[in-house]
Design a protein around this motif. Structure first.
Motif, PDB file in Angstrom:
ATOM      1  N   THR A 199     -37.687  89.363  70.096  1.00 54.43           N
ATOM      2  CA  THR A 199     -36.590  90.299  70.918  1.00 54.43           C
ATOM      3  C   THR A 199     -35.827  89.435  71.554  1.00 54.43           C
ATOM      4  O   THR A 199     -34.585  90.111  71.773  1.00 54.43           O
ATOM      5  CB  THR A 199     -37.755  91.161  71.582  1.00 54.43           C
ATOM      6  OG1 THR A 199     -38.457  91.823  70.937  1.00 54.43           O
ATOM      7  CG2 THR A 199     -36.644  92.301  72.250  1.00 54.43           C
ATOM      8  N   SER A 200     -36.218  88.593  72.351  1.00 54.30           N
ATOM      9  CA  SER A 200     -35.383  87.690  73.376  1.00 54.30           C
ATOM     10  C   SER A 200     -34.174  87.113  72.705  1.00 54.30           C
ATOM     11  O   SER A 200     -32.883  86.912  73.074  1.00 54.30           O
ATOM     12  CB  SER A 200     -35.947  87.011  74.368  1.00 54.30           C
ATOM     13  OG  SER A 200     -36.847  87.868  75.104  1.00 54.30           O
ATOM     14  N   MET A 201     -34.559  86.306  71.583  1.00 52.95           N
ATOM     15  CA  MET A 201     -33.630  85.067  70.987  1.00 52.95           C
ATOM     16  C   MET A 201     -32.900  85.690  69.816  1.00 52.95           C
ATOM     17  O   MET A 201     -31.511  84.938  69.734  1.00 52.95           O
ATOM     18  CB  MET A 201     -34.518  83.929  70.345  1.00 52.95           C
ATOM     19  CG  MET A 201     -35.275  83.287  71.784  1.00 52.95           C
ATOM     20  SD  MET A 201     -34.131  82.626  72.705  1.00 52.95           S
ATOM     21  CE  MET A 201     -33.237  81.437  71.702  1.00 52.95           C
ATOM     22  N   ILE A 259     -29.221  86.528  71.135  1.00 56.19           N
ATOM     23  CA  ILE A 259     -28.765  85.425  71.649  1.00 56.19           C
ATOM     24  C   ILE A 259     -28.081  84.748  70.376  1.00 56.19           C
ATOM     25  O   ILE A 259     -26.847  84.264  70.652  1.00 56.19           O
ATOM     26  CB  ILE A 259     -29.684  84.636  72.556  1.00 56.19           C
ATOM     27  CG1 ILE A 259     -30.005  85.503  73.887  1.00 56.19           C
ATOM     28  CG2 ILE A 259     -28.907  83.374  73.045  1.00 56.19           C
ATOM     29  CD1 ILE A 259     -31.238  84.748  74.813  1.00 56.19           C
ATOM     30  N   GLN A 270     -26.516  97.169  71.349  1.00 56.16           N
ATOM     31  CA  GLN A 270     -27.544  96.316  72.047  1.00 56.16           C
ATOM     32  C   GLN A 270     -27.419  95.080  72.046  1.00 56.16           C
ATOM     33  O   GLN A 270     -27.916  94.294  72.996  1.00 56.16           O
ATOM     34  CB  GLN A 270     -29.090  96.806  71.429  1.00 56.16           C
ATOM     35  CG  GLN A 270     -29.405  98.160  71.465  1.00 56.16           C
ATOM     36  CD  GLN A 270     -30.686  98.713  70.810  1.00 56.16           C
ATOM     37  OE1 GLN A 270     -31.302  97.920  70.383  1.00 56.16           O
ATOM     38  NE2 GLN A 270     -31.038  99.910  70.868  1.00 56.16           N
ATOM     39  N   ILE A 313     -33.681  92.841  65.392  1.00 55.13           N
ATOM     40  CA  ILE A 313     -34.952  92.593  66.248  1.00 55.13           C
ATOM     41  C   ILE A 313     -36.053  92.960  65.525  1.00 55.13           C
ATOM     42  O   ILE A 313     -37.150  92.116  65.506  1.00 55.13           O
ATOM     43  CB  ILE A 313     -34.672  93.312  67.602  1.00 55.13           C
ATOM     44  CG1 ILE A 313     -33.618  92.863  68.548  1.00 55.13           C
ATOM     45  CG2 ILE A 313     -36.045  93.088  68.274  1.00 55.13           C
ATOM     46  CD1 ILE A 313     -33.351  93.492  69.526  1.00 55.13           C
ATOM     47  N   MET A 320     -42.095  88.775  71.826  1.00 60.73           N
ATOM     48  CA  MET A 320     -41.004  88.855  72.919  1.00 60.73           C
ATOM     49  C   MET A 320     -40.144  87.719  72.779  1.00 60.73           C
ATOM     50  O   MET A 320     -39.244  88.025  72.984  1.00 60.73           O
ATOM     51  CB  MET A 320     -41.977  88.764  74.325  1.00 60.73           C
ATOM     52  CG  MET A 320     -42.989  89.681  74.507  1.00 60.73           C
ATOM     53  SD  MET A 320     -42.094  91.356  75.025  1.00 60.73           S
ATOM     54  CE  MET A 320     -42.235  92.137  73.375  1.00 60.73           C
ATOM     55  N   LEU A 321     -40.564  86.493  72.260  1.00 66.44           N
ATOM     56  CA  LEU A 321     -39.466  85.526  71.864  1.00 66.44           C
ATOM     57  C   LEU A 321     -38.678  86.194  70.907  1.00 66.44           C
ATOM     58  O   LEU A 321     -37.376  85.842  71.101  1.00 66.44           O
ATOM     59  CB  LEU A 321     -40.178  84.508  71.491  1.00 66.44           C
ATOM     60  CG  LEU A 321     -40.912  83.642  72.597  1.00 66.44           C
ATOM     61  CD1 LEU A 321     -41.417  82.231  72.062  1.00 66.44           C
ATOM     62  CD2 LEU A 321     -39.641  82.945  73.466  1.00 66.44           C
ATOM     63  N   VAL A 337     -29.500  80.731  79.657  1.00 66.30           N
ATOM     64  CA  VAL A 337     -30.535  81.407  79.377  1.00 66.30           C
ATOM     65  C   VAL A 337     -31.377  80.675  77.865  1.00 66.30           C
ATOM     66  O   VAL A 337     -32.350  80.499  78.048  1.00 66.30           O
ATOM     67  CB  VAL A 337     -30.184  82.924  78.939  1.00 66.30           C
ATOM     68  CG1 VAL A 337     -31.359  83.587  78.715  1.00 66.30           C
ATOM     69  CG2 VAL A 337     -29.604  83.516  80.166  1.00 66.30           C
ATOM     70  N   ARG A 338     -30.377  80.404  77.160  1.00 62.45           N
ATOM     71  CA  ARG A 338     -30.871  79.945  75.856  1.00 62.45           C
ATOM     72  C   ARG A 338     -31.381  78.586  76.081  1.00 62.45           C
ATOM     73  O   ARG A 338     -32.668  78.239  75.328  1.00 62.45           O
ATOM     74  CB  ARG A 338     -29.595  79.691  74.609  1.00 62.45           C
ATOM     75  CG  ARG A 338     -30.274  79.301  73.469  1.00 62.45           C
ATOM     76  CD  ARG A 338     -28.846  79.491  72.776  1.00 62.45           C
ATOM     77  NE  ARG A 338     -29.129  78.780  71.221  1.00 62.45           N
ATOM     78  CZ  ARG A 338     -28.428  78.560  70.298  1.00 62.45           C
ATOM     79  NH1 ARG A 338     -27.259  78.726  70.274  1.00 62.45           N
ATOM     80  NH2 ARG A 338     -28.772  77.708  69.222  1.00 62.45           N
ATOM     81  N   LEU A 342     -35.355  78.957  76.773  1.00 65.42           N
ATOM     82  CA  LEU A 342     -35.951  79.794  75.666  1.00 65.42           C
ATOM     83  C   LEU A 342     -36.044  78.719  74.546  1.00 65.42           C
ATOM     84  O   LEU A 342     -37.117  78.909  73.930  1.00 65.42           O
ATOM     85  CB  LEU A 342     -35.356  81.051  75.616  1.00 65.42           C
ATOM     86  CG  LEU A 342     -35.336  82.091  76.526  1.00 65.42           C
ATOM     87  CD1 LEU A 342     -34.727  83.269  76.334  1.00 65.42           C
ATOM     88  CD2 LEU A 342     -36.880  82.295  76.890  1.00 65.42           C
TER      89      LEU A 342
END
Length: 231
Positions: free
Chosen positions: A164-166, A169, A71, A10, A161-162, A99-100, A103
């Motif tokens: 960290t989120s993606m 995934i 994580q 990340i 933030m993107l 979710v993906r 995003l």
């Protein structure tokens, strides 16, 4: 062919500025690759000391790398037992796609708007790299290119933030694909769809990138459901 794991850590690479942090990143990438390629198969227990010896480093960076892998769902920490390589749940992949899908639309639109000239050129290069791997039927090179593409796309958003989120995934998706694409061999179609997304981002066309991403996600969902049917 030289193998190199795509970075799914990340933290942006630019933040790495100490020898100890660099060791953690190296350990993360190498263990992640072992899990994706099933050299550390699902359900196996991981020995910190053995991994540290194999990678010629201390146990501390290995332990921190395993915490990162926990994580993103690659490993589980079991009290009094140690670290277990998590299984690959096909049904969970469908939940992940819900979710993906939303995003990805945001990622490609923002990347099309904010990517630097150098990032746009890199995306074009990666599209060619995946296409070549697909034509050769080289699964490992195809998966590698996919990891680099996802990493480059999300970093081109310049939105922490993107990122960290993606990235977690994408890491889970890549692990799933490595196992199941051998049975499906959908290299060419996948490469073509990725190329459409990357070209649109490189051209700065957010609407076209989003439409291409929608087509890619439909393909990924179809692929995932076909794996579920044969499970």
């Amino acid at each position: 062919m030289k193998k190199k794991s795509a970075t799914t850590n990340i933290a942006p690479r630019a933040s790495v500025n100490s020898p100890s942090q660099l060791l953690v990143d190296i350990a993360f990438e190498r263990i992640e690759q072992m899990i994706i390629t099933r050299k550390l198969p699902p359900g196996s227990m991981i020995s910190e000391s053995q991994l540290a010896a194999e990678m010629d480093m201390g146990r501390t960076p290995v332990r921190e790398a395993l915490q990162r892998l926990r994580q993103i769902g690659f490993v589980e920490m079991l009290p009094r037992r140690g670290t277990l390589v998590a299984g690959v749940d096909i049904r969970q992949q469908l939940e992940l796609l819900e979710v993906r899908r939303a995003l990805e639309d945001l990622v490609v639109r923002v990347a099309a708007l904010r990517a630097t000239p150098e990032e746009r050129e890199n995306l074009k290069r990666l599209a060619q790299q995946m296409t070549i791997a697909a034509k050769r039927g080289d699964m490992e090179a195809w998966i590698q290119a996919g990891g680099e593409i996802h990493d480059a796309e999300v970093r081109a958003t310049h939105n922490s933030m993107l990122i960290t989120s993606m990235l977690p995934i994408h890491a889970q998706s890549r692990r799933f694909w490595y196992h199941h694409i051998v049975q499906n061999r959908a290299y060419i179609e996948g490469a073509q769809l990725h190329s459409k997304v990357l070209t649109a981002i490189a051209d700065g066309d957010g609407d076209r990138a989003a439409a291409a991403a929608h087509g890619l996600m439909q393909f990924i969902e179809r692929f995932t459901r076909s794996a579920l049917d044969t499970f």
